[in-house]
Design an enzyme around this catalytic site. Structure first.
Site, PDB file in Angstrom:
ATOM      1  N   ARG A  99       0.811  -1.216   0.000  1.00  0.00           N
ATOM      2  CA  ARG A  99       0.000   0.000   0.000  1.00  0.00           C
ATOM      3  C   ARG A  99       0.841   1.261   0.000  1.00  0.00           C
ATOM      4  O   ARG A  99       0.541   2.212  -0.724  1.00  0.00           O
ATOM      5  CB  ARG A  99      -0.957  -0.025   1.198  1.00  0.00           C
ATOM      6  CG  ARG A  99      -1.830   1.225   1.357  1.00  0.00           C
ATOM      7  CD  ARG A  99      -2.449   1.719   0.065  1.00  0.00           C
ATOM      8  NE  ARG A  99      -3.141   0.680  -0.675  1.00  0.00           N
ATOM      9  CZ  ARG A  99      -3.460   0.788  -1.966  1.00  0.00           C
ATOM     10  NH1 ARG A  99      -3.088   1.864  -2.648  1.00  0.00           N
ATOM     11  NH2 ARG A  99      -4.090  -0.182  -2.571  1.00  0.00           N
ATOM     12  N   LYS A 134       1.962  24.302  -2.876  1.00  0.00           N
ATOM     13  CA  LYS A 134       0.650  23.697  -2.594  1.00  0.00           C
ATOM     14  C   LYS A 134       0.772  22.177  -2.710  1.00  0.00           C
ATOM     15  O   LYS A 134       0.265  21.556  -3.640  1.00  0.00           O
ATOM     16  CB  LYS A 134      -0.402  24.249  -3.558  1.00  0.00           C
ATOM     17  CG  LYS A 134      -0.608  25.750  -3.416  1.00  0.00           C
ATOM     18  CD  LYS A 134      -1.551  26.300  -4.476  1.00  0.00           C
ATOM     19  CE  LYS A 134      -1.689  27.814  -4.369  1.00  0.00           C
ATOM     20  NZ  LYS A 134      -2.539  28.378  -5.443  1.00  0.00           N
ATOM     21  N   LYS A 166       5.364  38.192  -1.384  1.00  0.00           N
ATOM     22  CA  LYS A 166       3.996  38.151  -1.889  1.00  0.00           C
ATOM     23  C   LYS A 166       3.205  39.339  -1.352  1.00  0.00           C
ATOM     24  O   LYS A 166       3.720  40.174  -0.612  1.00  0.00           O
ATOM     25  CB  LYS A 166       3.348  36.823  -1.531  1.00  0.00           C
ATOM     26  CG  LYS A 166       4.102  35.604  -2.099  1.00  0.00           C
ATOM     27  CD  LYS A 166       3.264  34.369  -2.139  1.00  0.00           C
ATOM     28  CE  LYS A 166       2.226  34.450  -3.255  1.00  0.00           C
ATOM     29  NZ  LYS A 166       1.455  33.185  -3.391  1.00  0.00           N
ATOM     30  N   GLU A 199       5.894  39.599  -6.054  1.00  0.00           N
ATOM     31  CA  GLU A 199       4.587  39.495  -6.699  1.00  0.00           C
ATOM     32  C   GLU A 199       3.986  40.888  -6.879  1.00  0.00           C
ATOM     33  O   GLU A 199       4.050  41.715  -5.969  1.00  0.00           O
ATOM     34  CB  GLU A 199       3.665  38.631  -5.830  1.00  0.00           C
ATOM     35  CG  GLU A 199       2.234  38.530  -6.309  1.00  0.00           C
ATOM     36  CD  GLU A 199       1.378  37.761  -5.317  1.00  0.00           C
ATOM     37  OE1 GLU A 199       1.236  36.542  -5.483  1.00  0.00           O
ATOM     38  OE2 GLU A 199       0.857  38.386  -4.375  1.00  0.00           O
ATOM     39  N   ASP A 221       0.585  38.452 -10.873  1.00  0.00           N
ATOM     40  CA  ASP A 221      -0.462  37.681 -10.209  1.00  0.00           C
ATOM     41  C   ASP A 221      -1.835  38.027 -10.757  1.00  0.00           C
ATOM     42  O   ASP A 221      -2.296  39.170 -10.666  1.00  0.00           O
ATOM     43  CB  ASP A 221      -0.426  37.955  -8.702  1.00  0.00           C
ATOM     44  CG  ASP A 221      -1.445  37.119  -7.944  1.00  0.00           C
ATOM     45  OD1 ASP A 221      -1.529  35.903  -8.203  1.00  0.00           O
ATOM     46  OD2 ASP A 221      -2.166  37.688  -7.104  1.00  0.00           O
TER      47      ASP A 221
END
Length: 282
Positions: A99, A134, A166, A199, A221
């Site tokens: 697994r 992410k 950012k 950004e 962005d």
């Protein structure tokens, strides 16, 4: 800081701990300890194979006596019905590693397959497909590796290997100039040599960055395709340019054709479907 190999070893150990606990009682109750067997990895869906080398680590970390015959290597295009590897060893070991190996290989292959589709879509434009942070907690090293296997480029591994200013950083710092200047002061004080990316959300912010300078890359962005072209022309090759924000497989070429250097795609890792495969006795 832990090496990539050490991080993967820790992930494997933790994964076995959460899956096996104090013992795989199903296997232990019905399979003799000395029983030997063989299983093969059957591909059940077309795609890009990834995770073979990690699978070998899984097998050998659990039981060093397991023998792995690799028939198809990482990065290869596979088709339904292909046999990617054959593993020989104790049946108990084959069952207890199945697994975890499948979880890793299915996810990595799914990411590599998705990345390959994006890379193919922008072929010939000169732009590169980037991943993001992410990722699945604990599996970042594997997922980033899968992106590279699929032909993409790692944006950064974590918060430690690049500066990315950012919107929240800029807002909390009191503006673009403050953020960039503090960044340089910090890097000098810490004797760090890290690339700096910032950004921007609009043309006003873009102009402030150009007026200030001191960065390596500018991230556009959520710019439209039209505005991306305009921004690229304004920047004029003075800095690397990255497009980011809600860019899909259907729109990525439109952005790539505007002259950007990089396009970041969170979907490569945050919502990908695993590639179907199974590990069966043979």
């Amino acid at each position: 800081m832990l090496s990539v190999h050490e991080l993967i070893d820790r992930l494997i150990d933790l994964s076995f701990a959460e899956d096996i606990g104090d013992g795989d009682h199903t296997t232990l109750c019905c399979i003799p300890a000395d029983a030997m067997g063989k299983s093969h990895l059957l591909i059940k869906e077309d795609g890009i194979l990834a995770g073979v080398e990690i699978a070998k680590m899984v097998f050998h970390r659990f039981d060093p006596t397991m023998q792995v015959e690799v028939l198809i290597h990482d990065g290869a295009q596979v088709k339904k019905g292909d046999i990617a590897m054959i593993v020989t060893g104790k049946v108990q070991s084959l069952l207890q590693t199945e697994r975890l190996m499948l979880n890793i290989m299915q996810r990595m292959s799914g990411i590599a397959t998705m990345t390959h589709k994006y890379v193919e879509r922008i072929a010939g434009t000169g732009a590169h497909v980037l991943d993001t942070r992410k990722t699945t907690p604990g599996m970042r090293m594997l997922e980033k590796q899968a992106v590279k296997i699929g032909g993409g480029v790692n944006h950064r591994i974590g918060l430690f290997d690049m500066i990315l200013l950012k919107d929240n950083h800029v807002d909390f710092a009191g503006g673009i100039a403050n953020a960039i200047n503090r960044c340089h002061e910090y890097l000098q004080k810490k004797s760090l040599n890290l690339k700096i990316e910032i950004e921007v959300r609009n043309f006003d912010e873009l102009q402030k960055v150009l007026d200030c300078g001191g960065v390596d890359r500018i991230m556009l962005d959520n710019f439209s395709v039209h505005d991306t072209k305009k921004a690229v022309d304004i920047i004029g090759h003075r800095y690397e340019v990255e497009s980011s924000g809600n860019i899909t497989i259907d729109t990525i070429r439109d952005y790539a054709e505007q002259g950007v250097d990089y396009i970041s795609v969170g979907a490569l890792t945050h919502s990908v479907k695993g590639l179907d495969m199974s590990f069966k006795a043979c």
